[in-house]
Design a protein around this motif. Sequence first.
Motif, PDB file in Angstrom:
ATOM      1  N   LYS A 116     -14.772  13.579  62.363  1.00 42.31           N
ATOM      2  CA  LYS A 116     -14.911  14.562  63.458  1.00 42.31           C
ATOM      3  C   LYS A 116     -16.356  15.057  63.548  1.00 42.31           C
ATOM      4  O   LYS A 116     -16.957  15.064  64.614  1.00 42.31           O
ATOM      5  CB  LYS A 116     -13.950  15.749  63.248  1.00 42.31           C
ATOM      6  N   GLY A 117     -16.901  15.479  62.410  1.00 43.91           N
ATOM      7  CA  GLY A 117     -18.275  16.001  62.400  1.00 43.91           C
ATOM      8  C   GLY A 117     -19.292  14.924  62.762  1.00 43.91           C
ATOM      9  O   GLY A 117     -20.247  15.175  63.504  1.00 43.91           O
ATOM     10  N   THR A 118     -19.075  13.714  62.252  1.00 44.34           N
ATOM     11  CA  THR A 118     -19.984  12.593  62.516  1.00 44.34           C
ATOM     12  C   THR A 118     -20.033  12.296  64.014  1.00 44.34           C
ATOM     13  O   THR A 118     -21.110  12.120  64.594  1.00 44.34           O
ATOM     14  CB  THR A 118     -19.494  11.339  61.752  1.00 44.34           C
TER      15      THR A 118
ATOM     16  N   GLN B  73     -23.086  18.650  47.986  1.00 48.14           N
ATOM     17  CA  GLN B  73     -21.678  18.272  48.142  1.00 48.14           C
ATOM     18  C   GLN B  73     -20.864  19.538  48.462  1.00 48.14           C
ATOM     19  O   GLN B  73     -21.076  20.578  47.816  1.00 48.14           O
ATOM     20  CB  GLN B  73     -21.183  17.641  46.836  1.00 48.14           C
ATOM     21  N   ARG B  74     -19.966  19.459  49.437  1.00 50.71           N
ATOM     22  CA  ARG B  74     -19.141  20.618  49.773  1.00 50.71           C
ATOM     23  C   ARG B  74     -18.216  20.959  48.617  1.00 50.71           C
ATOM     24  O   ARG B  74     -17.683  20.066  47.946  1.00 50.71           O
ATOM     25  CB  ARG B  74     -18.294  20.287  51.021  1.00 50.71           C
ATOM     26  N   ALA B  75     -17.970  22.271  48.389  1.00 54.73           N
ATOM     27  CA  ALA B  75     -17.137  22.707  47.260  1.00 54.73           C
ATOM     28  C   ALA B  75     -15.713  22.163  47.365  1.00 54.73           C
ATOM     29  O   ALA B  75     -15.050  21.942  46.342  1.00 54.73           O
ATOM     30  CB  ALA B  75     -17.109  24.234  47.198  1.00 54.73           C
TER      31      ALA B  75
ATOM     32  N   GLY C 116     -17.323  10.959  48.614  1.00 58.15           N
ATOM     33  CA  GLY C 116     -18.673  10.383  48.617  1.00 58.15           C
ATOM     34  C   GLY C 116     -19.593  11.038  49.645  1.00 58.15           C
ATOM     35  O   GLY C 116     -20.725  10.622  49.828  1.00 58.15           O
ATOM     36  N   ARG C 117     -19.091  12.042  50.323  1.00 52.67           N
ATOM     37  CA  ARG C 117     -19.899  12.678  51.382  1.00 52.67           C
ATOM     38  C   ARG C 117     -20.967  13.608  50.788  1.00 52.67           C
ATOM     39  O   ARG C 117     -20.735  14.317  49.825  1.00 52.67           O
ATOM     40  CB  ARG C 117     -18.996  13.502  52.298  1.00 52.67           C
ATOM     41  N   ARG C 118     -22.138  13.577  51.393  1.00 52.92           N
ATOM     42  CA  ARG C 118     -23.189  14.542  51.077  1.00 52.92           C
ATOM     43  C   ARG C 118     -23.613  15.155  52.407  1.00 52.92           C
ATOM     44  O   ARG C 118     -23.760  14.455  53.399  1.00 52.92           O
ATOM     45  CB  ARG C 118     -24.403  13.867  50.406  1.00 52.92           C
TER      46      ARG C 118
ATOM     47  N   LEU D  80     -14.161  21.441  70.281  1.00 55.90           N
ATOM     48  CA  LEU D  80     -13.616  22.139  69.120  1.00 55.90           C
ATOM     49  C   LEU D  80     -13.346  21.118  68.027  1.00 55.90           C
ATOM     50  O   LEU D  80     -12.619  20.151  68.247  1.00 55.90           O
ATOM     51  CB  LEU D  80     -12.320  22.855  69.508  1.00 55.90           C
ATOM     52  N   ASP D  81     -13.962  21.338  66.864  1.00 54.44           N
ATOM     53  CA  ASP D  81     -13.812  20.425  65.717  1.00 54.44           C
ATOM     54  C   ASP D  81     -13.065  21.194  64.624  1.00 54.44           C
ATOM     55  O   ASP D  81     -13.594  22.131  64.046  1.00 54.44           O
ATOM     56  CB  ASP D  81     -15.236  20.004  65.298  1.00 54.44           C
ATOM     57  N   GLY D  82     -11.805  20.805  64.393  1.00 49.76           N
ATOM     58  CA  GLY D  82     -11.022  21.478  63.337  1.00 49.76           C
ATOM     59  C   GLY D  82     -10.184  22.629  63.856  1.00 49.76           C
ATOM     60  O   GLY D  82      -9.592  23.361  63.066  1.00 49.76           O
TER      61      GLY D  82
HETATM   62 MG    MG Z   1     -16.150  18.124  59.487  1.00 51.95          MG
END
Ligand code: MG
Length: 206
Positions: free
Chosen positions: A13-15, A151-153, A121-123, A83-85
């Motif tokens: 979604k963010g990408t 890295q997200r918590a 694996g996302r940064r 709207l994302d999320g």
């Molecule tokens: Mg996102």
Amino acid sequence: MNIILLGAPGAGKGTQASRIEQKYSLVHISTGDIFRANIKGGTPIGKVAKSYIDAGKLVPDEVTCEIVKDRLASPDIKGGYMLDGFPRNLFQAAELDKFAKVDLCLNLEVDTSLLMDRICGRRVCSCGESYHVSTLNGATTCAKCGKELYQRADDNPETVGARLETYEKQTAPLIDYYAKQGKLKTVVCGNKTPDEVFAAVCEILD
Ligand code: MG
Ligand code: AP5
């Protein structure tokens, strides 16, 4: 045009939002980003949201709906937004219908087996860009703005498992909800790269 980006955690979604924002000038509104900014700022909303996000559960509807309603009252969204999320359950979708007009729900369909690796694996960068370690070639800074990646918590295997479960139980029913309204378009992502997915998204948006 006002659109909803629907998809499991890690679906992209963010990408896609960052590409859509550039090409179509739609304002990107991510409830996850809003919560993370509140957590970082130590606000009362951030304090409430943190325990839910860490557990992979949804932040209570009354908090989330109020945030989105406020955001959509701002004049900068007049030219259209995505709207994302949000919405993330049937209650939020019904609330949204009371205070906004949705033109299209873009559903990013991705095989669940790919999601754990993608998310763990996302940064990410504080500018909003996100990457995957497999394509960073050891880089630790953002290719767009040069800031340090982190890295997200909530991007750890235990929380991701809970987030995927929450998605299946509470968010996936929205696919039917928007199909019944005649507003659903699904992009089957398969093994497509982000640019290939974006090409399919553009075909729909054009
Ligand atoms: Mg996102
Ligand atoms: P949120 O921030 O919305 O997280 P999420 O829905 O879990 O989704 P993600 O941001 O993890 O994934 P994404 O789909 O954006 O994927 P991305 O493009 O980054 O929400 C976080 C939390 O906040 C929730 O758990 C909840 O607690 C709370 N919350 C938020 N909204 C709420 C609401 N409405 N109500 C209540 N609570 C709420 O991509 C992921 C990775 O895959 C990246 O590494 C990327 O590089 C890679 N990738 C992307 N596309 C591809 C591709 N085509 N091929 C290969 N790799 C790809």
